[in-house]
Design a protein around this motif. Structure first.
Motif, short mmCIF file in Angstrom:
data_model
loop_
_atom_site.label_atom_id
_atom_site.label_comp_id
_atom_site.label_asym_id
_atom_site.label_seq_id
_atom_site.Cartn_x
_atom_site.Cartn_y
_atom_site.Cartn_z
N SER A 53 39.74 104.79 104.31
CA SER A 53 39.34 106.05 103.81
C SER A 53 38.91 107.03 104.65
O SER A 53 38.35 108.12 104.33
N VAL A 57 42.69 108.15 106.95
CA VAL A 57 42.79 109.50 106.30
C VAL A 57 42.64 110.50 107.40
O VAL A 57 43.45 111.60 107.13
N GLN A 179 49.03 114.99 92.44
CA GLN A 179 48.40 114.43 93.63
C GLN A 179 49.02 113.15 94.31
O GLN A 179 49.70 112.43 93.38
N LEU A 180 49.16 112.88 95.54
CA LEU A 180 49.87 111.86 96.19
C LEU A 180 49.40 110.40 95.59
O LEU A 180 48.05 110.32 95.68
N PRO A 181 50.12 109.49 95.31
CA PRO A 181 49.45 108.34 94.83
C PRO A 181 48.75 107.59 95.80
O PRO A 181 48.88 107.71 97.17
N VAL A 182 47.82 106.85 95.46
CA VAL A 182 47.02 106.22 96.21
C VAL A 182 47.50 104.84 96.56
O VAL A 182 48.13 104.25 95.68
N ARG A 188 40.83 106.18 99.74
CA ARG A 188 41.54 107.53 99.72
C ARG A 188 42.83 107.43 100.48
O ARG A 188 43.37 108.35 100.61
N HIS A 190 46.61 107.40 100.96
CA HIS A 190 47.60 107.79 100.14
C HIS A 190 49.02 107.64 100.80
O HIS A 190 49.18 107.18 101.95
N VAL A 191 49.99 107.78 100.06
CA VAL A 191 51.40 107.72 100.53
C VAL A 191 51.67 108.46 101.67
O VAL A 191 52.91 108.33 102.20
N GLY A 259 47.15 115.23 99.26
CA GLY A 259 46.66 113.87 99.26
C GLY A 259 45.17 113.68 99.27
O GLY A 259 44.48 112.69 98.86
N TYR A 262 42.94 118.39 97.58
CA TYR A 262 43.23 118.88 96.14
C TYR A 262 42.81 120.26 95.95
O TYR A 262 42.98 120.67 94.73
#
Length: 347
Positions: A53, A57, A179-182, A188, A190-191, A259, A262
């Motif tokens: 995260s 990230v 929002q991009l899937p986690v 946090r 994401h894909v 992602g 937002y």
């Protein structure tokens, strides 16, 4: 020395130099070295949450921007404008999010990412056109376009894209469906990281295994020789590589928007495009190598926040280290080039 071994040796030297410099800066500013470095490592790699995260990230936007810079540099174009292209990618995604607010994820997310990529490509195309049509150096035009993108983003979040209450200088929050899937519940991550991995390997394959990729490398190594060969459309190759570079950076901005943030802010990019120059150079412009160096700089930034929070060390100290890293990388490349030239002259 083999290229990969030399790159690893250079990376090790740069890391040791960065560690020594950071320690000296901590001493000079009156901070205890041990607790500060411990906080830095803990903030970057101290737990699974810190890795997923924080470090990874932060790696994602640096990776996209690093890919963009490395691709342009491989074509002999100095793209200093990745920061502006990241901003424009995020701005385009934020603008599209308004009419797509009720769209299903399978439709909305690809459209947002595509819009961001197209916006980044279009922003880079301006610099490519100025270079090919009017001879304007891309170093100058891309830096200027960074400022234009910064102020344009500021206008958007205070005008057409400002959130409904008109209180905060930012766009409305992105609909949860867009929002991009986690990837991992409770983090946090994401894909977007999977998309980054895919594009890094795809870029490497394209540059090394295709005729068009070979033309990009040929133009980057010697534009005059490529032009005299007769089979390479130098102008078209340069423009194409530069537009693709902007596409990658713009996509990175859209991924960060969908992602992580937002929302679009005036200072959406804390300097992703500038740090990406060090990311690309330290990777020796290798697309897959960018993944490793982006992870390194992501760890530095994640650790800097923890160092400030837990040890009271200003995060700007790490920013100084990152800046010196760029100088060390450029200096190491020049030194290596001189050694190679002397070796060739001696033989």
């Amino acid at each position: 020395m083999h290229g990969s071994a030399r790159a690893l040796a250079q990376l090790g030297i740069v890391l040791l130099a960065a560690l020594a410099l950071l320690s000296l800066l901590l001493v000079a500013t009156g901070h205890a070295v041990g607790p500060a470095l411990t906080a830095l490592v803990r903030g970057a790699f101290g737990s699974s949450y810190a890795i997923t995260s924080a470090t990874i990230v932060r790696m994602i936007p640096l990776g996209f921007a690093g890919l963009a810079v490395s691709l342009a540099f491989r074509a002999g174009m100095l793209n200093i404008g990745a920061d502006g292209q990241v901003r424009m990618g995020a701005a385009a995604a934020a603008a599209l999010a308004v009419p797509l607010a009720s769209a299903p994820a399978a439709v909305g997310i690809p459209l947002l990412l595509t819009g961001g990529a197209v916006a980044g490509a279009a922003w880079a195309a301006v610099a490519a056109l100025l270079r090919l049509r009017f001879g304007v150096l891309e170093v100058i035009s891309t830096i200027m376009l960074n400022f234009v993108a910064q102020y344009l983003t500021g206008w958007l979040v205070r005008g057409p894209l400002q959130e409904p209450t008109r209180v905060n200088p930012q766009s409305a929050s992105l609909a949860s469906a867009l929002q991009l899937p986690v990837l991992l519940e409770g983090t946090r991550l994401h894909v977007g990281v999977l998309l980054l991995l895919l594009l890094a390997f795809a870029t490497w394959w394209w540059l090394s295994q295709t005729a068009s990729g070979f033309r990009v490398r040929a133009v980057g190594m010697n534009e005059a020789a490529a032009r005299s060969a007769g089979d390479v459309a130098v102008g078209r190759t340069i423009a194409g590589a530069f537009v693709l570079s902007g596409l990658l950076a713009g996509l990175g901005g859209a991924v960060e928007y969908t992602g992580i943030t937002y929302a679009l802010y005036e200072n959406f990019s804390p300097g992703y495009g500038y740090t990406a120059i060090a990311v690309a150079l330290l990777a020796r412009l290798h697309p897959v190598g960018v993944l490793g160096t982006a992870l390194l700089f992501g760890a530095l930034e994640a650790g800097a926040n923890a160092m400030q929070r837990d040890a009271g060390v200003p995060s700007v100290v790490v920013s100084v280290v990152e800046a010196v890293l760029i100088l060390l990388i450029v200096g190491a490349d020049r030194w290596s080039g001189r050694l190679s030239a002397r070796a060739e002259a001696a033989t």
